[in-house]
Design an enzyme around this catalytic site. Structure first.
Site, mmCIF file in Angstrom:
data_model
loop_
_atom_site.group_PDB
_atom_site.id
_atom_site.type_symbol
_atom_site.label_atom_id
_atom_site.label_comp_id
_atom_site.label_asym_id
_atom_site.label_seq_id
_atom_site.Cartn_x
_atom_site.Cartn_y
_atom_site.Cartn_z
ATOM 1 N N GLU A 1 0.821 -1.216 0.000
ATOM 2 C CA GLU A 1 0.000 0.000 0.000
ATOM 3 C C GLU A 1 0.852 1.263 0.000
ATOM 4 O O GLU A 1 1.940 1.283 0.565
ATOM 5 C CB GLU A 1 -0.823 0.069 1.291
ATOM 6 C CG GLU A 1 -1.710 -1.090 1.516
ATOM 7 C CD GLU A 1 -2.289 -1.059 2.923
ATOM 8 O OE1 GLU A 1 -3.109 -1.934 3.210
ATOM 9 O OE2 GLU A 1 -1.930 -0.180 3.731
ATOM 10 N N SER B 1 10.537 6.518 9.369
ATOM 11 C CA SER B 1 9.955 6.251 10.683
ATOM 12 C C SER B 1 10.356 4.859 11.129
ATOM 13 O O SER B 1 10.236 3.896 10.380
ATOM 14 C CB SER B 1 8.424 6.351 10.575
ATOM 15 O OG SER B 1 7.815 5.910 11.769
ATOM 16 N N CYS C 1 2.918 8.462 1.664
ATOM 17 C CA CYS C 1 3.255 7.541 2.755
ATOM 18 C C CYS C 1 3.495 6.174 2.115
ATOM 19 O O CYS C 1 2.589 5.589 1.537
ATOM 20 C CB CYS C 1 2.075 7.528 3.728
ATOM 21 S SG CYS C 1 2.237 6.332 5.043
ATOM 22 N N CYS D 1 -0.703 -3.085 15.720
ATOM 23 C CA CYS D 1 -0.580 -2.745 14.303
ATOM 24 C C CYS D 1 -0.991 -3.916 13.418
ATOM 25 O O CYS D 1 -0.520 -5.043 13.600
ATOM 26 C CB CYS D 1 0.876 -2.358 14.034
ATOM 27 S SG CYS D 1 1.275 -2.180 12.306
ATOM 28 N N SER E 1 8.852 5.792 16.551
ATOM 29 C CA SER E 1 7.565 5.367 17.115
ATOM 30 C C SER E 1 7.788 5.028 18.584
ATOM 31 O O SER E 1 8.128 3.903 18.936
ATOM 32 C CB SER E 1 7.036 4.141 16.356
ATOM 33 O OG SER E 1 6.725 4.506 15.041
ATOM 34 N N LEU E 2 7.600 6.045 19.418
ATOM 35 C CA LEU E 2 7.863 5.876 20.853
ATOM 36 C C LEU E 2 6.723 5.082 21.505
ATOM 37 O O LEU E 2 6.926 4.043 22.103
ATOM 38 C CB LEU E 2 8.035 7.257 21.495
ATOM 39 C CG LEU E 2 8.358 7.284 22.979
ATOM 40 C CD1 LEU E 2 9.657 6.560 23.286
ATOM 41 C CD2 LEU E 2 8.428 8.734 23.494
ATOM 42 N N ASN E 3 5.522 5.598 21.384
ATOM 43 C CA ASN E 3 4.293 4.868 21.721
ATOM 44 C C ASN E 3 4.094 4.487 23.184
ATOM 45 O O ASN E 3 3.062 3.918 23.535
ATOM 46 C CB ASN E 3 4.147 3.594 20.875
ATOM 47 C CG ASN E 3 3.985 3.906 19.398
ATOM 48 O OD1 ASN E 3 3.690 5.037 19.041
ATOM 49 N ND2 ASN E 3 4.169 2.935 18.548
ATOM 50 N N CYS F 1 5.512 -6.993 8.070
ATOM 51 C CA CYS F 1 6.532 -6.453 8.981
ATOM 52 C C CYS F 1 6.850 -7.498 10.043
ATOM 53 O O CYS F 1 5.961 -8.200 10.523
ATOM 54 C CB CYS F 1 6.027 -5.170 9.654
ATOM 55 S SG CYS F 1 7.259 -4.418 10.750
ATOM 56 N N CYS G 1 4.420 -5.409 16.414
ATOM 57 C CA CYS G 1 3.797 -4.504 17.385
ATOM 58 C C CYS G 1 2.329 -4.931 17.548
ATOM 59 O O CYS G 1 1.642 -5.181 16.566
ATOM 60 C CB CYS G 1 3.888 -3.067 16.905
ATOM 61 S SG CYS G 1 5.580 -2.534 16.652
ATOM 62 N N ASN H 1 -6.115 3.895 15.575
ATOM 63 C CA ASN H 1 -7.065 3.601 14.505
ATOM 64 C C ASN H 1 -7.550 2.179 14.732
ATOM 65 O O ASN H 1 -6.808 1.225 14.512
ATOM 66 C CB ASN H 1 -6.307 3.703 13.173
ATOM 67 C CG ASN H 1 -7.156 4.343 12.114
ATOM 68 O OD1 ASN H 1 -8.359 4.128 12.039
ATOM 69 N ND2 ASN H 1 -6.505 5.125 11.270
ATOM 70 N N GLY I 1 5.681 -1.973 6.951
ATOM 71 C CA GLY I 1 7.074 -2.392 7.108
ATOM 72 C C GLY I 1 7.925 -1.505 7.987
ATOM 73 O O GLY I 1 7.580 -0.359 8.275
ATOM 74 N N GLU I 2 9.044 -2.093 8.431
ATOM 75 C CA GLU I 2 10.025 -1.371 9.252
ATOM 76 C C GLU I 2 11.188 -1.000 8.320
ATOM 77 O O GLU I 2 11.979 -1.864 7.934
ATOM 78 C CB GLU I 2 10.476 -2.283 10.407
ATOM 79 C CG GLU I 2 11.721 -1.839 11.142
ATOM 80 C CD GLU I 2 11.686 -0.395 11.613
ATOM 81 O OE1 GLU I 2 10.775 -0.027 12.368
ATOM 82 O OE2 GLU I 2 12.589 0.380 11.208
ATOM 83 N N CYS J 1 -2.424 1.627 8.660
ATOM 84 C CA CYS J 1 -1.417 0.651 8.274
ATOM 85 C C CYS J 1 -1.975 -0.766 8.022
ATOM 86 O O CYS J 1 -2.494 -1.398 8.907
ATOM 87 C CB CYS J 1 -0.540 0.633 9.513
ATOM 88 S SG CYS J 1 1.097 0.191 9.420
HETATM 89 N N1 SAH Z 1 7.471 0.547 11.018
HETATM 90 C C1 SAH Z 1 7.641 1.934 11.124
HETATM 91 C C2 SAH Z 1 6.851 2.734 10.116
HETATM 92 C C3 SAH Z 1 5.489 2.244 9.762
HETATM 93 S S1 SAH Z 1 4.254 2.303 11.018
HETATM 94 C C4 SAH Z 1 7.312 2.389 12.532
HETATM 95 O O1 SAH Z 1 6.759 1.625 13.299
HETATM 96 O O2 SAH Z 1 7.638 3.536 12.843
HETATM 97 C C5 SAH Z 1 3.881 4.073 11.029
HETATM 98 C C6 SAH Z 1 3.214 4.549 12.297
HETATM 99 O O3 SAH Z 1 1.879 4.049 12.375
HETATM 100 C C7 SAH Z 1 3.931 4.113 13.563
HETATM 101 O O4 SAH Z 1 4.170 5.243 14.377
HETATM 102 C C8 SAH Z 1 2.925 3.189 14.243
HETATM 103 O O5 SAH Z 1 3.072 3.270 15.635
HETATM 104 C C9 SAH Z 1 1.597 3.722 13.719
HETATM 105 N N2 SAH Z 1 0.469 2.773 13.732
HETATM 106 C C10 SAH Z 1 0.471 1.471 13.385
HETATM 107 N N3 SAH Z 1 -0.772 0.947 13.507
HETATM 108 C C11 SAH Z 1 -1.577 1.931 13.963
HETATM 109 C C12 SAH Z 1 -2.967 2.020 14.267
HETATM 110 N N4 SAH Z 1 -3.776 0.973 14.163
HETATM 111 N N5 SAH Z 1 -3.449 3.215 14.685
HETATM 112 C C13 SAH Z 1 -2.628 4.293 14.779
HETATM 113 N N6 SAH Z 1 -1.320 4.278 14.483
HETATM 114 C C14 SAH Z 1 -0.791 3.108 14.080
HETATM 115 FE FE1 SF4 Z 2 6.008 -2.852 11.910
HETATM 116 FE FE2 SF4 Z 2 5.743 -0.229 12.377
HETATM 117 FE FE3 SF4 Z 2 3.617 -1.880 12.459
HETATM 118 FE FE4 SF4 Z 2 5.442 -2.014 14.371
HETATM 119 S S1 SF4 Z 2 4.118 -0.258 13.909
HETATM 120 S S2 SF4 Z 2 4.531 -3.760 13.298
HETATM 121 S S3 SF4 Z 2 7.290 -1.617 13.236
HETATM 122 S S4 SF4 Z 2 4.832 -1.408 10.683
#
Ligand code: SAH
Ligand code: SF4
Length: 415
Positions: A118, A248, A164, A178, A270-272, A171, A175, A346, A216-217, A389
């Site tokens: 995507e 990212s 994007c 995700c 992505s601190l989270n 990936c 996480c 989301n 993806g990462e 994502c």
């Molecule tokens: N893998 C990389 C880049 C892709 S994910 C990373 O993790 O940074 C891009 C962003 O989307 C990340 O900050 C992740 O935390 C966020 N993300 C993933 N799934 C999500 C969801 N369901 N709702 C909101 N943000 C999400």
């Molecule tokens: Fe991969 Fe980024 Fe999703 Fe984590 S948030 S699973 S690193 S795409």
């Protein structure tokens, strides 16, 4: 056969160097040609010519979007014939695309092995009133340029159009929140598959920014991503400024350090979470490189003046959305030129997490803003088209396992 989008300008110059030499050998005397054919050394002029040709070809493809060698009228016949035989301009074929009312436009692409990825175009309006106007336009059926639309919403209405893009099919980082993470890693994307996402989107809209925030990462696919960035930054290639290309990452610490040494692009983390316990529970990568190691890498990341690291923070209801969390985030980023991007979760069916209320999100934002931190909330763009994502891909049943469409053949896409 080499894919054009997987070579840098200097690599292309090297590939076409022997071609120029054949020409110059022909120009020289017979005796000269005989001796030089034993062990030929390119002259300064050969090297210069090859560089110039590579530049011309880069302009044709990346700036004029001409993908047929025969149409590159200022290249010699010999060169065009060689290119035809040896190099292909890679194309992605669109499997599906959907546009949300806010202008977010999501694309699902078929790769040549039948897998899918995507990319999303995310517009940012100049002002609220422009956004409203654009929304009205879209409701009236307008689409981005290149599509059935009399007045493309791309024009002056949008201050920024961010592409994007994805770096992997799936990936490996797993996480918990995700959808891509739940699907697992299928394979890395090749450089040409990464670059072409931007190229295809650019043919539809004047993209201003690139973020590696799709599937993806990116730092797990390090070499291919770095090379793709080189092509994006090349002034004769896509010509994006280094401030406008953002990688990212979930926090692969050694790769962040290496990135700083290799290429000058913007970094988002992505601190989270605000504690290791919390972060390890939703991001397994934290068990290998904890928050302290991650913040150390951020502190040491080379940042030229006025540039900042973006910290993304997905807000999960009742999990990491309290003001105590906000206080800890504030302490963590102290001393790092940073901005915070809050992303209200989301929701999707593959996750138990919920999105916090708007009041909770606003309170979290206010706490950080009151302490002088630039804090934005990523409004849930494209929720109506499943823009989070991995979501468009999942509804087509193209996630892991069912990813191979055996009957699918690469399509020859005309311009
Ligand atoms: N893998 C990389 C880049 C892709 S994910 C990373 O993790 O940074 C891009 C962003 O989307 C990340 O900050 C992740 O935390 C966020 N993300 C993933 N799934 C999500 C969801 N369901 N709702 C909101 N943000 C999400
Ligand atoms: Fe991969 Fe980024 Fe999703 Fe984590 S948030 S699973 S690193 S795409």
């Amino acid at each position: 056969m080499i894919y054009f989008q997987s070579v840098t300008q200097s690599e292309l110059a090297k590939l076409i160097l022997p071609l120029g030499s054949r020409q110059s050998r022909r120009d020289r005397s017979n005796l000269d040609a005989l001796s030089s054919s034993v062990e030929w050394q390119p002259t300064e002029r050969d090297i210069k010519t090859a560089r110039y040709r590579a530049k011309q070809i880069f302009h044709w493809v990346y700036q004029r979007h001409v993908f047929e060698w025969d149409q590159m009228s200022d290249l010699s016949k010999d060169l065009r014939a060689w290119l035809k035989e040896n190099i292909t301009v890679y194309r992605l074929s669109e499997r599906d695309s959907r546009q949300a009312l806010d202008g977010t436009h999501k694309f699902l692409w078929n790769l040549h092995d039948g897998k899918t990825i995507e990319s999303v175009i995310i517009p940012a309006a100049l002002q609220e009133k422009d956004a409203d106007e654009a929304a009205a336009l879209l409701e009236g059926g307008a689409r981005f340029a290149g599509k059935a639309s009399d007045e493309p919403v791309t024009s002056e209405k949008w201050a920024r159009l961010t592409a994007c893009i994805s770096s992997q099919v799936g990936c490996a980082m797993a996480c918990k929140f995700c959808l891509t993470g739940i699907q697992g890693l299928d394979r890395h994307l090749e450089t040409h598959e990464i670059v072409t996402q931007v190229l295809e989107l650019r043919r539809q809209a004047p993209i201003t920014n690139i973020v590696f925030m799709g599937m993806g990462e990116p730092l797990h696919n390090f070499e291919n991503v770095v090379k793709a960035c080189e092509i994006m930054l090349d002034t004769d290639g896509m010509n994006f400024s280094k401030r406008k290309v953002t990688i990212s990452t979930s926090g692969l610490v050694p790769a962040i350090e290496e990135l700083g040494r290799r290429i000058d692009v913007s970094l988002a983390i992505s601190l989270n979470s605000s504690t290791d316990e919390q972060r390890s529970a939703i991001m397994p990568v934290n068990r290998k490189w904890n928050i302290e190691a991650l913040m150390k890498a951020c502190r040491e990341f080379p940042l030229s003046s006025h540039r900042r690291i973006t910290f993304e923070y997905v807000l999960l209801k009742g999990f990491n959305d309290s003001l105590e969390d906000a206080a800890r985030v504030n302490r963590l980023v102290k001393g790092i030129p940073s901005k915070i991007n809050l992303i209200p979760f989301n929701e999707h069916s593959g996750s138990v997490y919920k999105r916090p209320s708007d009041e909770t999100v606003r309170a979290f934002q206010k706490y950080l803003m009151d302490r002088g931190l630039t804090t934005t909330v990523r409004i849930s763009r494209g929720r109506d088209i499943l823009a989070a994502c991995g979501q468009l891909r999942s509804i087509f049943g193209t996630a892991r396992g069912s990813d191979r469409h055996k009957d699918w053949q690469p399509e020859v896409v005309n311009q």
